[in-house]
Scaffold this motif. Structure first.
Motif, short mmCIF file in Angstrom:
data_model
loop_
_atom_site.label_atom_id
_atom_site.label_comp_id
_atom_site.label_asym_id
_atom_site.label_seq_id
_atom_site.Cartn_x
_atom_site.Cartn_y
_atom_site.Cartn_z
N SER A 88 40.28 26.12 38.12
CA SER A 88 40.69 26.44 36.83
C SER A 88 41.20 27.80 36.53
CB SER A 88 39.46 26.20 35.93
OG SER A 88 38.42 27.17 36.46
N SER A 89 41.10 28.65 37.47
CA SER A 89 41.52 30.02 37.45
C SER A 89 41.73 30.55 38.81
CB SER A 89 40.67 30.92 36.42
OG SER A 89 39.47 30.97 37.27
N GLY A 90 42.33 31.66 39.03
CA GLY A 90 42.22 32.43 40.19
C GLY A 90 40.93 32.58 40.46
N MET A 91 40.20 33.48 39.56
CA MET A 91 38.86 33.72 39.82
C MET A 91 37.79 32.64 40.31
SD MET A 91 38.97 36.76 39.85
CE MET A 91 37.31 36.81 40.59
N SER A 92 38.05 31.47 39.79
CA SER A 92 37.24 30.39 40.20
C SER A 92 37.53 29.96 41.63
CB SER A 92 37.19 29.12 39.08
OG SER A 92 38.60 28.65 39.19
N VAL A 186 42.78 35.46 52.40
CA VAL A 186 43.94 36.42 51.78
C VAL A 186 44.21 35.90 50.60
CG1 VAL A 186 45.98 37.37 52.13
CG2 VAL A 186 44.75 37.19 54.06
N ASP A 187 44.35 36.68 49.44
CA ASP A 187 44.67 36.75 48.01
C ASP A 187 46.30 36.83 47.97
OD1 ASP A 187 45.64 36.81 45.23
OD2 ASP A 187 43.75 37.65 44.63
N ASN A 188 46.88 35.72 47.93
CA ASN A 188 48.49 35.68 48.15
C ASN A 188 49.22 35.63 46.73
OD1 ASN A 188 50.53 35.90 49.80
ND2 ASN A 188 50.96 33.75 49.82
N CYS A 189 48.66 36.32 45.80
CA CYS A 189 49.12 36.19 44.46
C CYS A 189 50.26 37.01 44.49
CB CYS A 189 48.09 36.78 43.40
SG CYS A 189 48.41 36.94 41.79
N PHE A 190 50.35 38.07 44.84
CA PHE A 190 51.61 39.19 44.37
C PHE A 190 52.84 38.59 45.28
CE2 PHE A 190 50.82 43.33 42.48
CZ PHE A 190 49.57 42.71 41.69
N CYS A 191 52.60 37.97 46.58
CA CYS A 191 53.82 37.74 47.21
C CYS A 191 54.17 36.07 47.20
CB CYS A 191 53.59 37.86 48.78
SG CYS A 191 53.92 39.36 49.32
N GLY A 210 47.20 30.84 40.22
CA GLY A 210 48.18 30.13 39.49
C GLY A 210 49.06 30.62 38.57
N THR A 211 48.02 31.49 37.64
CA THR A 211 48.36 32.00 36.45
C THR A 211 49.83 32.86 36.50
OG1 THR A 211 46.28 32.24 36.10
CG2 THR A 211 47.50 33.42 34.48
N LYS A 212 50.11 33.43 37.75
CA LYS A 212 51.00 34.66 38.11
C LYS A 212 52.40 33.77 38.43
CE LYS A 212 47.44 36.99 36.82
NZ LYS A 212 46.43 37.61 37.81
N ASN A 346 49.03 41.18 32.09
CA ASN A 346 49.37 40.10 32.94
C ASN A 346 50.37 40.72 33.97
OD1 ASN A 346 49.08 37.59 33.97
ND2 ASN A 346 50.51 36.59 32.46
N LEU A 347 50.93 39.65 34.75
CA LEU A 347 51.98 39.65 35.70
C LEU A 347 52.52 38.30 35.95
CD1 LEU A 347 51.58 39.63 38.91
CD2 LEU A 347 49.90 41.13 38.19
N GLY A 348 53.70 38.31 36.85
CA GLY A 348 54.08 37.00 37.45
C GLY A 348 54.80 36.35 36.37
C1 LIG Z 1 45.31 37.71 38.02
C2 LIG Z 1 44.68 37.75 39.57
C3 LIG Z 1 43.70 37.11 39.86
C4 LIG Z 1 42.67 36.33 38.81
O1 LIG Z 1 43.36 35.42 38.67
P1 LIG Z 1 43.01 34.47 37.05
O2 LIG Z 1 43.97 33.43 37.11
O3 LIG Z 1 43.37 35.39 36.02
O4 LIG Z 1 41.66 34.12 37.44
C5 LIG Z 1 43.11 37.25 41.23
N1 LIG Z 1 43.67 38.13 42.09
C6 LIG Z 1 45.03 38.68 41.77
C7 LIG Z 1 45.77 39.67 42.74
C8 LIG Z 1 45.22 38.76 40.37
O5 LIG Z 1 46.65 39.18 40.11
#
Ligand SMILES: *Cc1c(COP(=O)(O)O)cnc(C)c1O
Length: 404
Positions: A88-92, A186-191, A210-212, A346-348
């Protein structure tokens, strides 16, 4: 449970638009959105077999839905992991990771510079259940090594970091984790997998917000956890079924369609970010610029090798200032003088976003913690979108050029 009849050996660009569950009987070309909470069963015997896991078949959207399965299949294909669970979110996704792998007495080693809520979740929430954690330097491998204990089960990293874009060596951390009998997440959100595929560098689990960039247009909150089929089946599906941090089919569909343009967006936004970072570095009112694509970046070479030669789309910079009070005023002046950029944390997004980290994303830290993390009052973060770069520069110049 999803199947796909794609030929083997396809490239990333192709998988981004093609990987999905097979078309339904209607042969729709754009993947269908299945907004249904449950699925009807043809008869009781079949239902019993499906509920027992003896036969494939959709049951209930908390754990099986064809739209969510398409999104999972596409992201797993891009990350090169065998499987994926949409959340449901990145945190979940981070919650699912911790619930799946950790028990009382276990220990986690985590970079001090990861997303703030990740630190709170691991240290405070899982601390309540007897999980211990150590927070170490993003870039000093020796600190990670020294923090490992016999009960260490998980190493957690995010690279590059927000907002200072510090980069860590994924392969070196994976080796360290595996020598200690632990796993690396690894949190791969930025790349995103368009630039960096942590599993190919040895990471066991890849986390996404996936928000980003996966959505890419700021429409939904979503997340995902990618890992091998074995890890997903043994450690994470059981948690998902019981705890239900499920991704809604609608949000999954938005992310699924967003991923079709991921490669193009990441290339275009990275190119704009590099040009903006170079322009900022030459600006008389700007101090330090933080961007992995710049030669002045501390881990420039590692970043270029690890991120397909691209720096990503987030650029941070210090506005020149005499002291802490002036620092905040000057940063606020630059941000409040913009008329085009979005002022939000936010970003992305394809819309360029400007943020003052010290008073927003990192506002809950004490002054001491914030300075230890290197986040000063004169720091501004820009998450570069797809507008024409001249318009973005003109918008930033409004404030920068009117600083005395
Ligand atoms: C935003 C973010 C999260 C959390 O994601 P949500 O979808 O907001 O829960 C986790 N890690 C990074 C690097 C983020 O930028």
């Amino acid at each position: 449970m999803a199947s796909s009849s794609l030929p083997p050996g396809l490239h990333l660009d192709t998988l981004a638009v093609r990987a999905a569950v097979d078309k339904s009987q209607y042969g729709e070309n754009s993947e269908a959105l299945y907004l249904t909470s449950s699925f009807t069963q043809p008869d009781c015997e079949t239902a019993a077999r499906r509920f027992a896991g003896e036969e494939e078949g959709y049951i209930y959207s908390r754990f099986t839905n064809p739209t969510v399965a398409s999104m999972e299949m596409r992201l797993a294909a891009l990350e090169g992991t065998g499987a994926c669970i949409g959340t449901s979110s990145g945190m979940s996704a981070v919650l699912l990771l911790c619930m799946g792998l950790l028990k009382a007495g276990d220990h986690v080693v985590c970079s001090r510079s990861v997303f703030g809520s990740t630190i709170k979740l691991i240290a405070s929430e899982f601390g309540k259940f007897g999980v211990t954690s150590s927070f170490v330097s993003q870039t000093e491998l020796a600190e990670w090594k020294a923090a490992i204990r016999p009960e260490t089960r998980l190493l957690f990293a995010e690279t590059p970091t927000n907002p200072l874009t510090d980069v860590c060596d994924i392969r070196a951390l994976a080796d360290l984790a595996h020598e200690a009998g632990a796993l690396l997440a690894v949190d791969n959100c930025f790349c995103t997998p368009a630039l960096q595929q942590p599993a190919k560098l040895g990471a066991d689990i890849v986390i996404h917000s996936g928000t980003k960039y996966l959505d890419g247009q700021g429409r939904v909150v979503a997340g995902a956890l990618c890992a091998s089929e074995k890890l997903i089946a043994e450690k994470f599906i059981p948690v998902m079924r019981s705890a239900g941090m499920s991704l809604s089919p609608f949000n999954a569909w938005v992310v699924l369609k967003g991923m079709e343009t991921l490669g193009l967006r990441m290339e275009a936004q990275s190119a704009r970010a590099l040009a903006l970072a170079q322009w900022l570095e030459a600006h008389p009112k700007v101090g330090r610029v933080y961007y992995p694509g710049l030669k002045s970046h501390g881990q420039h070479e590692l970043a270029m090798a690890q991120q397909s030669g691209l720096g990503g789309a987030v650029v941070s910079f210090d506005v020149k200032a005499a002291g802490p009070q002036q620092a905040r005023e000057r940063a606020f002046h630059v941000i409040d003088s913009t008329r085009l950029l979005s002022v939000t944390a936010n970003l992305g997004d394809v819309k360029t976003i400007i943020t003052h980290p010290a008073s927003t994303s990192h506002g809950r830290l004490s002054e001491e913690q914030r300075l230890a993390a290197g986040i000063q009052q004169n720091l501004i973060r820009v998450a570069v979108g797809l507008e024409h770069l001249d318009d973005v520069k003109a918008d930033l110049s409004r404030g920068l050029d009117t600083l005395e």
